[in-house]
Each structure stands twice: as C-alpha cells, then as structure tokens.
Design a protein around this motif. Structure first.
Motif, PDB file in Angstrom:
ATOM      1  N   LEU A   1     -15.366  42.158  29.916  1.00  0.00           N
ATOM      2  CA  LEU A   1     -13.926  42.743  29.201  1.00  0.00           C
ATOM      3  C   LEU A   1     -13.702  41.626  28.188  1.00  0.00           C
ATOM      4  CD1 LEU A   1     -12.164  43.914  32.399  1.00  0.00           C
ATOM      5  CD2 LEU A   1     -13.537  45.098  30.783  1.00  0.00           C
ATOM      6  N   GLU A   2     -13.795  40.323  28.552  1.00  0.00           N
ATOM      7  CA  GLU A   2     -13.716  39.270  27.478  1.00  0.00           C
ATOM      8  C   GLU A   2     -14.419  39.353  26.339  1.00  0.00           C
ATOM      9  OE1 GLU A   2     -11.621  35.455  29.666  1.00  0.00           O
ATOM     10  OE2 GLU A   2     -13.701  35.859  30.058  1.00  0.00           O
ATOM     11  N   GLU A   3     -15.732  39.659  26.429  1.00  0.00           N
ATOM     12  CA  GLU A   3     -16.605  39.786  25.229  1.00  0.00           C
ATOM     13  C   GLU A   3     -16.486  41.100  24.676  1.00  0.00           C
ATOM     14  OE1 GLU A   3     -19.951  38.945  22.976  1.00  0.00           O
ATOM     15  OE2 GLU A   3     -18.646  37.761  24.523  1.00  0.00           O
ATOM     16  N   SER A   4     -16.079  42.111  25.404  1.00  0.00           N
ATOM     17  CA  SER A   4     -15.829  43.200  24.523  1.00  0.00           C
ATOM     18  C   SER A   4     -14.392  43.276  23.802  1.00  0.00           C
ATOM     19  CB  SER A   4     -15.573  44.435  25.648  1.00  0.00           C
ATOM     20  OG  SER A   4     -15.280  45.754  25.062  1.00  0.00           O
ATOM     21  N   ASP A   5     -13.422  42.600  24.378  1.00  0.00           N
ATOM     22  CA  ASP A   5     -12.294  42.259  23.449  1.00  0.00           C
ATOM     23  C   ASP A   5     -12.508  41.277  22.190  1.00  0.00           C
ATOM     24  OD1 ASP A   5      -9.052  42.518  23.730  1.00  0.00           O
ATOM     25  OD2 ASP A   5      -9.496  40.357  23.387  1.00  0.00           O
ATOM     26  N   ARG A   6     -13.619  40.404  22.333  1.00  0.00           N
ATOM     27  CA  ARG A   6     -13.769  39.447  21.448  1.00  0.00           C
ATOM     28  C   ARG A   6     -14.336  40.248  20.254  1.00  0.00           C
ATOM     29  NH1 ARG A   6     -17.723  36.940  19.081  1.00  0.00           N
ATOM     30  NH2 ARG A   6     -19.158  37.969  20.769  1.00  0.00           N
ATOM     31  N   ARG A   7     -15.403  41.171  20.706  1.00  0.00           N
ATOM     32  CA  ARG A   7     -16.042  41.904  19.695  1.00  0.00           C
ATOM     33  C   ARG A   7     -15.363  42.796  19.161  1.00  0.00           C
ATOM     34  NH1 ARG A   7     -21.976  43.281  22.488  1.00  0.00           N
ATOM     35  NH2 ARG A   7     -22.889  41.042  22.671  1.00  0.00           N
ATOM     36  N   GLN A   8     -14.257  43.419  19.708  1.00  0.00           N
ATOM     37  CA  GLN A   8     -13.500  44.291  18.994  1.00  0.00           C
ATOM     38  C   GLN A   8     -12.413  43.599  18.195  1.00  0.00           C
ATOM     39  OE1 GLN A   8     -10.238  45.976  21.509  1.00  0.00           O
ATOM     40  NE2 GLN A   8     -10.741  48.163  20.916  1.00  0.00           N
ATOM     41  N   ARG A   9     -12.065  42.614  18.542  1.00  0.00           N
ATOM     42  CA  ARG A   9     -11.058  41.807  17.485  1.00  0.00           C
ATOM     43  C   ARG A   9     -11.963  41.281  16.249  1.00  0.00           C
ATOM     44  NH1 ARG A   9      -6.148  40.737  19.911  1.00  0.00           N
ATOM     45  NH2 ARG A   9      -6.300  41.058  22.158  1.00  0.00           N
ATOM     46  N   GLN A  10     -13.162  41.164  16.628  1.00  0.00           N
ATOM     47  CA  GLN A  10     -13.949  40.584  15.436  1.00  0.00           C
ATOM     48  C   GLN A  10     -14.530  41.599  14.587  1.00  0.00           C
ATOM     49  OE1 GLN A  10     -14.820  37.521  14.682  1.00  0.00           O
ATOM     50  NE2 GLN A  10     -15.759  38.051  12.741  1.00  0.00           N
ATOM     51  N   PHE A  11     -14.608  43.249  15.117  1.00  0.00           N
ATOM     52  CA  PHE A  11     -14.924  44.236  14.261  1.00  0.00           C
ATOM     53  C   PHE A  11     -13.748  44.430  13.392  1.00  0.00           C
ATOM     54  CE2 PHE A  11     -14.221  48.765  13.912  1.00  0.00           C
ATOM     55  CZ  PHE A  11     -15.511  49.104  13.207  1.00  0.00           C
ATOM     56  N   LEU A  12     -12.361  44.337  14.125  1.00  0.00           N
ATOM     57  CA  LEU A  12     -11.197  44.643  13.276  1.00  0.00           C
ATOM     58  C   LEU A  12     -11.186  43.814  12.041  1.00  0.00           C
ATOM     59  CD1 LEU A  12      -8.521  45.486  16.062  1.00  0.00           C
ATOM     60  CD2 LEU A  12      -9.782  47.109  14.532  1.00  0.00           C
ATOM     61  N   SER A  13     -11.293  42.413  12.235  1.00  0.00           N
ATOM     62  CA  SER A  13     -11.319  41.514  11.209  1.00  0.00           C
ATOM     63  C   SER A  13     -12.214  41.714  10.197  1.00  0.00           C
ATOM     64  CB  SER A  13     -11.446  40.073  11.738  1.00  0.00           C
ATOM     65  OG  SER A  13     -11.249  39.195  10.799  1.00  0.00           O
ATOM     66  N   ASP A  14     -13.548  41.989  10.361  1.00  0.00           N
ATOM     67  CA  ASP A  14     -14.665  41.999   9.786  1.00  0.00           C
ATOM     68  C   ASP A  14     -14.400  43.360   8.753  1.00  0.00           C
ATOM     69  OD1 ASP A  14     -15.582  39.898  10.493  1.00  0.00           O
ATOM     70  OD2 ASP A  14     -16.991  40.777  11.929  1.00  0.00           O
ATOM     71  N   ALA A  15     -13.973  44.447   9.606  1.00  0.00           N
ATOM     72  CA  ALA A  15     -13.758  45.886   9.000  1.00  0.00           C
ATOM     73  C   ALA A  15     -12.615  45.968   8.009  1.00  0.00           C
ATOM     74  CB  ALA A  15     -13.130  46.808   9.936  1.00  0.00           C
TER      75      ALA A  15
ATOM     76  N   HIS B   1     -11.488  43.090   6.275  1.00  0.00           N
ATOM     77  CA  HIS B   1     -11.961  42.322   4.936  1.00  0.00           C
ATOM     78  C   HIS B   1     -12.981  43.219   4.203  1.00  0.00           C
ATOM     79  CE1 HIS B   1      -9.912  38.963   7.437  1.00  0.00           C
ATOM     80  NE2 HIS B   1     -10.109  38.648   6.107  1.00  0.00           N
ATOM     81  N   GLU B   2     -13.703  43.804   4.869  1.00  0.00           N
ATOM     82  CA  GLU B   2     -14.822  44.571   4.135  1.00  0.00           C
ATOM     83  C   GLU B   2     -14.455  45.707   3.383  1.00  0.00           C
ATOM     84  OE1 GLU B   2     -18.062  43.608   3.519  1.00  0.00           O
ATOM     85  OE2 GLU B   2     -17.714  41.977   4.662  1.00  0.00           O
ATOM     86  N   LEU B   3     -13.308  46.437   4.115  1.00  0.00           N
ATOM     87  CA  LEU B   3     -12.575  47.629   3.359  1.00  0.00           C
ATOM     88  C   LEU B   3     -11.625  47.290   2.184  1.00  0.00           C
ATOM     89  CD1 LEU B   3     -11.902  49.907   6.673  1.00  0.00           C
ATOM     90  CD2 LEU B   3     -13.856  50.161   4.689  1.00  0.00           C
ATOM     91  N   LYS B   4     -11.165  46.148   2.281  1.00  0.00           N
ATOM     92  CA  LYS B   4     -10.078  45.664   1.367  1.00  0.00           C
ATOM     93  C   LYS B   4     -10.640  45.760  -0.007  1.00  0.00           C
ATOM     94  CE  LYS B   4      -6.503  42.224   0.433  1.00  0.00           C
ATOM     95  NZ  LYS B   4      -6.067  41.035   0.690  1.00  0.00           N
ATOM     96  N   THR B   5     -11.853  45.414  -0.316  1.00  0.00           N
ATOM     97  CA  THR B   5     -12.134  45.255  -1.717  1.00  0.00           C
ATOM     98  C   THR B   5     -12.626  46.629  -2.342  1.00  0.00           C
ATOM     99  OG1 THR B   5     -12.930  42.872  -1.518  1.00  0.00           O
ATOM    100  CG2 THR B   5     -13.947  44.421  -3.165  1.00  0.00           C
ATOM    101  N   PRO B   6     -13.491  47.608  -1.432  1.00  0.00           N
ATOM    102  CA  PRO B   6     -13.891  48.737  -2.147  1.00  0.00           C
ATOM    103  C   PRO B   6     -12.403  49.845  -2.106  1.00  0.00           C
ATOM    104  CG  PRO B   6     -14.704  48.597   0.172  1.00  0.00           C
ATOM    105  CD  PRO B   6     -14.334  47.144  -0.312  1.00  0.00           C
ATOM    106  N   VAL B   7     -11.862  49.626  -1.260  1.00  0.00           N
ATOM    107  CA  VAL B   7     -10.557  50.326  -1.320  1.00  0.00           C
ATOM    108  C   VAL B   7      -9.626  49.948  -2.662  1.00  0.00           C
ATOM    109  CG1 VAL B   7      -8.444  50.932  -0.223  1.00  0.00           C
ATOM    110  CG2 VAL B   7     -10.199  51.263   1.120  1.00  0.00           C
ATOM    111  N   SER B   8      -9.534  48.866  -2.894  1.00  0.00           N
ATOM    112  CA  SER B   8      -8.981  48.411  -4.143  1.00  0.00           C
ATOM    113  C   SER B   8      -9.598  48.798  -5.231  1.00  0.00           C
ATOM    114  CB  SER B   8      -8.884  46.773  -4.133  1.00  0.00           C
ATOM    115  OG  SER B   8      -8.006  46.351  -3.018  1.00  0.00           O
TER     116      SER B   8
END
Length: 437
Positions: free
Chosen positions: A204-218, A220-227
């Motif tokens: 569960l800790e690993e899943s939570d870590r990956r989920q938070r990392q995905f939200l952060s990466d997504a 930042h990655e979406l910010k530029t193309p949306v702009s």
C-alpha cells in the motif's frame, strides 16, 4: 511535512493491524485458559465428591475408620492388588488421599473425630472447621484447603473433609506456568505481528508513493502542452475570428488547465512543508471572503459573517487563503434551495475554529468519502469546473497545520468546520512530542 503525514497514516494502519492481532490472540488465549481451568476443576471437584461419597458409605457400614480395629480379612481386602493386575486409577487415588471426618450428635456436639493417618491437624481444628461448614448450610463444596461433604443421618450428622492442598498447589503452579508461557508467546506474537503489519502495509505504501509520483509527473507533463494549445487557439481566433469550434477548444483547455493547476497544488501541499509565520487569521478570513460577495450577489444569496477579531496563529498565508477560498467556493457551488452562506470564526480552548455552512445536504455515505481525491457528491456536476480535488487540498492544508476538518449535516444545512491550533497549543504539542522522544 507531507511525507511525515503519509508515514504517520501508514504507521497508524500498522498499529491498528498489530492491535487487532494482539487483541484476538489475547481473547483466544484467555478463553482457552479459562475453559481448560474450569473444565479441569469441575472434573477434579466431581471426582473428589465421588470419593467423599465413598468415604460416607464406608462410614455408614463400618463407623469411624480410626476407631475400628482392622481384621485379617480387611487387611487382605485393603492390601494392594497383585502385580499382574494394574490398580484402578480411582481406587489408587482414593487410598492415597487424606480424609478427615467429624460426627455431630443431635444437639450439635462433636462426638467422633477421624484424624486420618497424619498429625497435620488437631482434633479441635477439625471440629472448628466442621462447625463452620455446618453453619454454611451447604451439603458440599470447598472450605479453605478442604473439599467437604455433609451427610445428615437420623442419629448423627457427618462432616467429611478431604485435604486438597496438593491439588490446589498443582493447579496454581499450572496456572502460573501457563501465564508465564503465555507472556512469552505474547511477546513472540507481538514481534511477528509487527513484521506481518509491515509486510501487509508495504504494497500500500508503494502504491501510494507511485500514485503521488504519477500525479506530480502528469501535472508537470500536461502543463506545457495545455498552455501551448490554449495559446495557439487564442492566436488562431485572432486571425480567423471567433467560432464555436475555437470557443469549445479554449473552454476545454481552460478546464484542463484548471485541473492541472489543482493537481500541482495538491502535490505541492502534500510534499512541501509550508513556511509558517505569525499571522492574523481573522483578517485573512475576512480577506478570503470578500472576493465571493459578488458571486453570492449573482446567486441572490447573502453572506452572514461572525468573525471574532485578533485571532492569531502560526501558519502559511498562501495555503490558508487557499483553504478559505476552497470552502467558500464549495459552499456557493453546492448550495441548494434558499438560505445564506454563514461564515463563523472564534477561538476555543487554544484552537481557531472556522465554520462555513450553506443550505444543502450530503448523503451520510458520502460524508466519509468527500475528502477523497476526485470524489464528487453529485456526479451530474461534471461541467462546473470542479474536479473533486478542492476538499482534498483543503484537508491536506489543514493537516499541514496540525489541524482537523470535519463535515456535518443538520437542519437542512451543510457545515465544514476547521480547527487549527494556535501558537500556545502548538507549543504544548511540540513539548509533548519532545518528551516522548
């Protein structure tokens, strides 16, 4: 701070798992030990009563054993059985047991005492015990180290005693050893439970870590193309003029930009420790409510403010302003029926208590999920610009300030209450944590 909160949540889960395992084991151990002790005691008590009945029958036939001279025939009958025939367990135990008896006449006076084969008790002691037993008006039971049986005949009343000291000591030793062994097993099980809890929570800790990392990466990655899409749509609209397709593109990119912004805000709130400074929370709340007066006017609603002055606390101005904005936007967006938006702030037992309420209702099943990411109580409100992250961000901000946020529904109104510790209460908490360390 965010990582500490995450670790704290998982630590609480591990402690709960360990507590459940230990409680279940202790209950099973206590019930098993009590059942073994009770059943063994009942069986032994019944055997003792059977042997006392045997003594009573022999007393009826032969009288006081200590006053009867044994004959050659009785000696042969009482002699041990032959080697090729194993002795009966019950008869052997009967012969090895110590019996005493006191016979009372019709006037309640002892006239015959069987002191057994030993000299452990005097005649007066046995008579005193027998008289105390007669005073209890029970035909059988235990008294001190004795198991007794009372036989009332026409000519006399016989009190038969059996010394139960060795058996009681054996039971005590067995019980003590069982408790000692149980304590050792509890310690071993505790260590195993701690390891098991870590093993259970680790995925569960690993899943939570990956989920938070995905939200952060997504985010930042979406910010530029949306702009880029939004900027290109704006330039294209300037060249060819406005049309419904470009308007739709700009509207959807605006919604996407809002979602990305909230994702990044949530990630920053969870990961970064806010910079605290002393601030006037009363002024901050007033400043946060002011921009929503126009929105409330457009909805024909009034804002009722009851904000006490000069309530100060250490906090992050940006995050707390965001908190007030989220609560106000939520109250205005989800109000149902007629009614005003009420904002109250007061100090209570070292805490600043902020309450924002609006007319409406939240189903009881949704109240526990309302702070979950992407959860929306009304699924039909998909085009309102709300993405189910606002209250999650609010809860994260409150947790970063060591506070609590709760939701309640009563009398047709929904109320969100935030409790933030003031400087004095925070100092007490910090002192308590320091002492615990």
């Amino acid at each position: 701070m965010g990582k500490e909160r995450q670790r704290s949540a998982f630590q609480r889960s591990r402690r709960q798992i360990v507590a459940v395992i230990m409680v279940v084991f202790l209950l099973l151990f206590a019930v098993t030990l009590a059942a073994i002790y009770f059943l063994s005691y009942q069986e032994l008590y019944q055997d003792n009563q059977d042997m006392l009945e045997t003594y009573v029958e022999q007393y009826r036939e032969n009288g006081n054993p200590s006053e009867v001279q044994p004959t050659e025939e009785s000696r042969q009958e009482d002699s041990p059985p032959e080697r090729d025939e194993p002795p009966d367990h019950d008869s052997t135990r009967y012969l090895l047991s110590s019996f005493y008896s006191v016979a009372f006449d019709g006037e309640g006076q002892p006239f015959s005492v069987d002191m057994g084969d030993g000299t452990l008790y005097t005649e007066s002691q046995l008579s005193g015990v027998a008289e105390a037993i007669l005073g209890k008006s029970q035909s059988q039971g235990t008294y001190g180290n004795f198991v007794y049986c009372v036989d009332a005949e026409d000519a006399y009343t016989l009190v038969v005693l059996m010394d139960n000291t060795l058996v009681s000591d054996s039971f005590t030793t067995l019980f003590r050893n069982a408790l000692l062994l149980g304590a050792v097993m509890v310690a071993v099980l505790f260590l195993c439970a701690v390891g098991l809890a870590r093993w259970i929570i680790q995925p569960l800790e690993e899943s939570d870590r990956r989920q938070r990392q995905f939200l952060s990466d997504a985010g930042h990655e979406l910010k530029t193309p949306v702009s880029v899409v939004e900027a290109n749509a704006e330039l294209l609209e300037r060249e060819i003029g406005a049309n419904k397709w470009l308007s739709n593109i700009r509207s959807e990119t605006g919604r996407m930009a809002g979602l990305v912004s909230e994702l990044l805000t949530l990630v920053r709130a969870e990961r970064e420790a806010p910079q605290m400074e002393p601030l006037d929370f009363s002024r901050l709340v007033l400043g946060g409510v002011l921009p929503f007066e126009g929105v409330a006017f457009e909805q024909s609603r009034t804002l009722e403010e009851q904000i006490d002055e000069h309530i100060t606390l250490p906090g992050n101005p940006g995050q707390l302003s965001r908190l007030v904005s989220i609560l106000m936007d939520n109250a205005l967006s989800h109000s149902e029926g007629a009614g005003s938006i009420a904002i109250a702030l007061h100090q209570e037992r070292g805490e600043a208590v902020l309450t924002v309420s609006n007319p409406g209702f939240i189903p009881e099943g949704d109240r526990t999920e309302i702070f979950t990411r992407f959860f929306r109580s009304d699924a039909n409100r998909s085009g309102t610009g709300h993405y189910g992250l606002g209250l999650t961000i609010a809860q994260t901000i409150v947790a970063a300030h060591q506070g609590e946020i709760q939701v309640a529904c009563s009398h047709g109104r929904v109320a969100f209450t935030v409790r933030l510790p003031t400087g004095e209460k925070k100092r007490r908490r910090a002192g308590t944590r320091q002492r615990q360390r």
